[in-house]
Design a protein around this motif. Structure first.
Motif, PDB file in Angstrom:
ATOM      1  N   SER A 357       0.822  -1.213   0.000  1.00 55.15           N
ATOM      2  CA  SER A 357       0.000   0.000   0.000  1.00 55.15           C
ATOM      3  C   SER A 357       0.855   1.261   0.000  1.00 55.15           C
ATOM      4  CB  SER A 357      -0.930  -0.002   1.217  1.00 55.15           C
ATOM      5  OG  SER A 357      -0.186   0.166   2.417  1.00 55.15           O
ATOM      6  N   ALA A 358       2.105   1.135   0.465  1.00 56.23           N
ATOM      7  CA  ALA A 358       3.015   2.291   0.479  1.00 56.23           C
ATOM      8  C   ALA A 358       3.818   2.408  -0.806  1.00 56.23           C
ATOM      9  CB  ALA A 358       3.963   2.195   1.668  1.00 56.23           C
ATOM     10  N   LEU A 359       3.580   1.504  -1.762  1.00 56.75           N
ATOM     11  CA  LEU A 359       4.362   1.518  -3.006  1.00 56.75           C
ATOM     12  C   LEU A 359       4.186   2.820  -3.771  1.00 56.75           C
ATOM     13  CD1 LEU A 359       6.174  -0.104  -4.952  1.00 56.75           C
ATOM     14  CD2 LEU A 359       4.087  -0.937  -6.059  1.00 56.75           C
ATOM     15  N   ALA A 360       2.934   3.332  -3.779  1.00 58.62           N
ATOM     16  CA  ALA A 360       2.683   4.574  -4.518  1.00 58.62           C
ATOM     17  C   ALA A 360       3.505   5.726  -3.949  1.00 58.62           C
ATOM     18  CB  ALA A 360       1.195   4.913  -4.482  1.00 58.62           C
ATOM     19  N   LEU A 361       3.705   5.732  -2.645  1.00 56.86           N
ATOM     20  CA  LEU A 361       4.533   6.775  -2.038  1.00 56.86           C
ATOM     21  C   LEU A 361       5.982   6.627  -2.464  1.00 56.86           C
ATOM     22  CD1 LEU A 361       3.226   6.859   1.655  1.00 56.86           C
ATOM     23  CD2 LEU A 361       2.695   8.434  -0.190  1.00 56.86           C
ATOM     24  N   THR A 362       6.483   5.402  -2.406  1.00 60.54           N
ATOM     25  CA  THR A 362       7.888   5.168  -2.740  1.00 60.54           C
ATOM     26  C   THR A 362       8.188   5.527  -4.184  1.00 60.54           C
ATOM     27  OG1 THR A 362       7.895   3.375  -1.123  1.00 60.54           O
ATOM     28  CG2 THR A 362       9.714   3.427  -2.688  1.00 60.54           C
ATOM     29  N   LEU A 363       7.243   5.274  -5.077  1.00 65.31           N
ATOM     30  CA  LEU A 363       7.443   5.576  -6.494  1.00 65.31           C
ATOM     31  C   LEU A 363       7.177   7.038  -6.825  1.00 65.31           C
ATOM     32  CD1 LEU A 363       5.731   2.433  -8.092  1.00 65.31           C
ATOM     33  CD2 LEU A 363       8.164   2.823  -7.685  1.00 65.31           C
ATOM     34  N   SER A 364       6.732   7.818  -5.828  1.00 64.37           N
ATOM     35  CA  SER A 364       6.394   9.214  -6.077  1.00 64.37           C
ATOM     36  C   SER A 364       7.629  10.006  -6.490  1.00 64.37           C
ATOM     37  CB  SER A 364       5.783   9.836  -4.815  1.00 64.37           C
ATOM     38  OG  SER A 364       5.632  11.229  -4.985  1.00 64.37           O
ATOM     39  N   SER A 365       7.412  10.953  -7.384  1.00 65.55           N
ATOM     40  CA  SER A 365       8.505  11.832  -7.785  1.00 65.55           C
ATOM     41  C   SER A 365       8.652  13.008  -6.817  1.00 65.55           C
ATOM     42  CB  SER A 365       8.276  12.350  -9.208  1.00 65.55           C
ATOM     43  OG  SER A 365       6.951  12.767  -9.378  1.00 65.55           O
ATOM     44  N   PHE A 366       7.766  13.153  -5.838  1.00 60.84           N
ATOM     45  CA  PHE A 366       7.982  14.057  -4.703  1.00 60.84           C
ATOM     46  C   PHE A 366       9.115  13.467  -3.873  1.00 60.84           C
ATOM     47  CE2 PHE A 366       4.008  15.665  -5.801  1.00 60.84           C
ATOM     48  CZ  PHE A 366       3.521  16.610  -4.923  1.00 60.84           C
ATOM     49  N   THR A 367      10.155  14.177  -3.656  1.00 60.15           N
ATOM     50  CA  THR A 367      11.220  13.659  -2.788  1.00 60.15           C
ATOM     51  C   THR A 367      10.689  13.382  -1.387  1.00 60.15           C
ATOM     52  OG1 THR A 367      12.881  14.899  -4.027  1.00 60.15           O
ATOM     53  CG2 THR A 367      13.505  14.127  -1.831  1.00 60.15           C
ATOM     54  N   GLY A 368       9.901  14.309  -0.866  1.00 61.56           N
ATOM     55  CA  GLY A 368       9.368  14.142   0.481  1.00 61.56           C
ATOM     56  C   GLY A 368       8.467  12.931   0.608  1.00 61.56           C
ATOM     57  N   LEU A 369       7.569  12.741  -0.378  1.00 55.36           N
ATOM     58  CA  LEU A 369       6.666  11.595  -0.318  1.00 55.36           C
ATOM     59  C   LEU A 369       7.414  10.286  -0.527  1.00 55.36           C
ATOM     60  CD1 LEU A 369       3.467  12.859  -2.172  1.00 55.36           C
ATOM     61  CD2 LEU A 369       4.006  12.877   0.256  1.00 55.36           C
ATOM     62  N   ALA A 370       8.429  10.309  -1.387  1.00 54.07           N
ATOM     63  CA  ALA A 370       9.243   9.102  -1.579  1.00 54.07           C
ATOM     64  C   ALA A 370       9.928   8.712  -0.269  1.00 54.07           C
ATOM     65  CB  ALA A 370      10.272   9.332  -2.684  1.00 54.07           C
ATOM     66  N   GLN A 371      10.376   9.709   0.498  1.00 51.48           N
ATOM     67  CA  GLN A 371      10.970   9.418   1.794  1.00 51.48           C
ATOM     68  C   GLN A 371       9.947   8.748   2.722  1.00 51.48           C
ATOM     69  OE1 GLN A 371      13.039  12.489   3.879  1.00 51.48           O
ATOM     70  NE2 GLN A 371      14.400  12.988   2.169  1.00 51.48           N
TER      71      GLN A 371
END
Length: 787
Positions: A357-371
């Protein structure tokens, strides 16, 4: 001797060695984190990625543009005379402070250096200079005009510079510099209209995103005012102030909320287990998950954002679920190893679906959201592995014996069909509400994802309006392969800008080409200046019959002679002046090209401006492919960036959902059971979003982040409700485990919802509500055999 052997036996027993090794590993990780952790608070890490040149320009302006470096200062709490004296004293001190380029309070004395630059280079700057401007008739007309002005309000200034500038080039240069709206002047300094506040504008040397140096600049201002008059109150605002205050709030919330969450969960665990050992075992996977997660983020990104660190505390409420599932599911006389084998498959699915469920965050191009995504995936994975393998290894063959609380079950309700109907009805109503009110509840404003509290933004807006400080979102961006080429393009567009102003399409504009004409333009103007004999001859002829002494304008002749051999004016000449700071912000290099930015104020219809630029004939500033001028609407660009991210996030969430579905089918071995687990989790997302929007909350990027976490939590609950218990005792243990897990999650994210940082507040309030809804819907969808 026997007692010594017994003591040594206890100290070096197998279980003691295991606990010692775990403590040693924990201490080593903590030491590494303390030594290497680098915390940042650049809010642009949580801005959408910049895919186009215009978007990269927006990010550059937010990070280091003209407005980002301005600190707005309001003095209040005293009478007008006191405030005026404090304003002058503070401006004097800040003008010499190393943290600031300049400080202005409306006093003309502050612009002496800048005025001298303009005076010295007036012939290169004045648009009136040409070969006919210094002929005898033109000089005669200029001198007669000067005589008339000596009795006007400009007479004092004219009398001061008349001998050096009888043709009025200095005044002509000043007139074309549009100062825009400015505060009222009282006692020679800026004041609010009601006289209750004195204003200053200071430009920091540090970029707006550098929160540490901005905090230092704020401290310098407060210290300087304390030295001038400690009784005067002060209000500071601006992008740099936002950065510094956001860092302070984030650090405060990360510490305070984490501490409150830890204390609350610790108290709950002690109440549930009534023993220190189970509590320590529950916290072991959590602490390992947090430490390793933060260290991995540091290794991948080079630093950890303060918001990420604050969010790390929320993992306490989710990662603590797994050891609770394990320990509270151990039967009487059963070891943790046996319980882990019995519930291992369900536990693994719970961990894997949360990670997915956190995959979308990790793949985000937002540096903060990827963190945030990396932290969640790593932290949950480590916590799950530590629960499955570390806790049984630490306990070995030891059986934990603690009195378990009783959680009542609604057997009759569960046997009936109406609970599921209630859940289904709530889901359908929520879906209809969301569909009927979309897109009113979707937030597209970039400001909504700012870490700056709403009250601070409102105060900044109010002060800016009173002070007339720039709120520019529309620019003309003139491009060129070099600074010279870009300035030439910006200069060519000036007639068009004047036409727009006369037509009422814009109220004003502020072109860098006024302060820094292209070198070719400057050279042409200086070459048109007459030599000394010619100028003296024309001046003598013009003076005939006028009430001026023959030698009154000798300084004028010397200045013209000096200007003829001057080099073209550069940005370096404006160093340590307000215009120099402005030019450094408006003439920038970006990706190998130079940009000259012309802010537009009071634009009535951006579409007309864009159409006018498109209709410009070949040979104008748009006649060359590499040297062009285009309209840049930062507000529109920011909206497009948010929309683009939202589409990408939905695609990534779809990938994560597909992965979760595959994991559930493989893990449960049945499509029907998969639907039975996925239905309440999906319904919880709909109901949570509907409740938030019905309460007037607009959903933005960070609510989407929180809903992904809700999905993982809801799947965990549904998986354990789906698992068929062996007997009544196991049903009782599972109900207790789910109750404890839901309380810990609700408590942790409930504390996070109290954060003053909008990002953390949005995540906290959404997940706290979503966890509660997930538990209720999972219980309503539960198997009848679970009761």
């Amino acid at each position: 001797m026997a007692r010594l052997r017994s003591t040594l036996g206890v100290l070096f027993s197998r279980s003691a060695v295991r606990y010692g090794l775990a403590l040693l590993c924990f201490s080593a990780l903590g030491l590494v984190a303390a030594k290497t952790l680098r915390i940042e608070s650049d809010f642009t890490a949580f801005l959408p990625p910049s895919a186009t040149p215009e978007e990269r320009l927006l990010i550059a302006q937010l990070r280091d543009g003209l407005v980002s470096r301005l600190m707005l200062v309001a003095l209040h709490g005293a009478d007008e005379n006191t405030l005026a004296r404090a304003s002058r004293g503070l401006a004097e001190k800040l003008g010499h402070a190393p943290e600031f380029d300049y400080a202005a309070n409306g006093s003309l004395n502050q612009f002496a250096v800048q005025g001298e630059v303009l005076m010295r280079h007036r012939y290169a700057l004045s648009p009136n200079v040409n070969s006919q401007h210094f002929s005898a008739p033109a000089l005669r007309a200029a001198l007669e005009e000067q005589l008339a002005q000596l009795g006007s309000p400009f007479g004092m200034l004219s009398r001061t510079i008349l001998a050096r500038d009888p043709t009025g080039e200095f005044l002509a240069t000043l007139r074309q510099l549009d100062p825009g709206s400015m505060p009222a002047l009282r006692q020679g300094v800026w004041f609010s209209a009601d006289g209750q506040r004195a204003f200053l504008i200071a430009q920091t040397r540090a970029p707006g995103f550098d929160s540490v140096r901005q905090a230092s600049a704020m401290a310098t201002v407060r210290k300087a005012l304390a030295e001038v008059n400690p009784k005067v109150e002060i209000t500071l605002t601006g992008s740099g102030v936002f950065a510094a205050e956001s860092r302070r709030l984030i650090e405060r919330d990360a510490v305070n909320l984490s501490l409150c969450s830890a204390i609350a969960i610790l108290a709950m665990l002690l109440f549930v287990y009534r023993s220190a050992l189970p509590v320590a075992l529950v916290l072991t996977p959590v602490t390992f998950g947090l430490l390793i997660g933060v260290l991995v983020v540091q290794a991948l990104f080079g630093s950890v954002h303060g918001i990420t660190l604050g969010f790390a505390a929320t993992l306490l409420g989710e990662a603590v679920d797994y050891p609770n599932y394990l320990l509270l599911n151990t039967a009487a006389g059963e070891t943790a190893r046996g319980a882990a084998r019995r519930i291992g498959r369900t536990l693994a699915l719970a961990v894997l679906t949360t990670v997915a469920s956190a995959l979308a965050l990790t793949l985000s191009s937002f540096t903060g959201l990827a963190q945030l995504g990396v932290l969640t995936m790593v932290g949950i994975t480590v916590a799950g592995l530590a629960t499955r393998y570390l806790i049984p290894w630490l306990l070995g063959d030891r059986v934990l014996d603690f009195r378990r609380l009783h959680v009542p079950a609604g057997a009759a309700a569960a046997q009936a069909g109406w609970p599921r109907m209630i859940g289904l009805a709530a889901t359908v109503c929520g879906a209809l509400w969301l569909a009927s009110t979309y897109p009113a509840w979707w937030e597209r404003d970039l400001a909504s994802i700012s870490p700056v509290p709403e009250e601070m933004r409102a105060m900044d807006l109010r002060l800016r309006r009173e002070m007339g400080a720039p709120e520019t979102s529309l620019f003309l961006a003139s491009r060129g392969a070099s600074e010279t080429a870009a300035l030439q393009v910006a200069e060519e567009i000036l007639p068009v800008l004047q036409e727009w102003k006369q037509a009422g399409w814009i109220r004003s504009y502020d072109s860098p080409a006024w302060y820094l004409p292209a070198p070719a333009t400057q050279t042409g103007r200086l070459r048109s200046l007459p030599d000394t004999p010619t100028l003296q001859k024309n001046l003598d002829e013009a003076l005939h019959g006028l009430a001026f002494r023959a030698d009154a304008f000798a300084p004028f002749v010397r200045d013209v002679a000096a200007a003829r051999v001057q080099a073209p004016l550069t940005r370096a000449a404006y160093a340590a002046t307000p215009l120099g700071a402005k030019l450094n912000a408006l003439v920038v290099e970006l990706e190998g090209q130079w940009l000259v930015l012309t802010p537009l104020v009071g634009v009535s219809d951006p579409g007309k401006l864009a159409a006018s630029l498109s209709a410009m004939p070949e040979g104008g500033s748009r006649g060359r492919s590499s040297d062009t001028t285009q309209l840049v609407d930062l507000k529109q660009i920011s909206t497009q960036m948010v929309d683009g991210f939202s589409r990408a996030a939905l695609r990534q969430a779809a990938v994560g959902t597909l992965l979760i579905t595959v994991l559930l089918i493989l893990g449960l071995g049945s499509l029907k059971r998969t639907l039975h687990v996925a239905a309440p989790a999906a319904a919880a997302l709909v109901v949570t979003a509907a409740v938030l929007t019905a309460g007037g909350q607009r959903l933005g990027v960070f609510h989407l982040v929180a809903l992904l976490l809700v999905l993982g939590i809801g799947l965990n609950y549904a998986l354990f409700f789906e698992r068929t218990p062996a007997d009544a005792a196991e049903r009782e243990r599972t109900r207790l485990a789910l109750a404890v897990c839901s309380i810990s999650t609700f408590t942790t994210f409930g504390f996070l919802s109290l954060s003053a940082t909008p990002v953390l507040h949005a995540i906290g309030s959404t997940v706290a509500l979503g966890a509660l809804v997930s538990l209720v819907l999972s219980a309503l969808w539960a198997r009848p055999s679970f009761s």
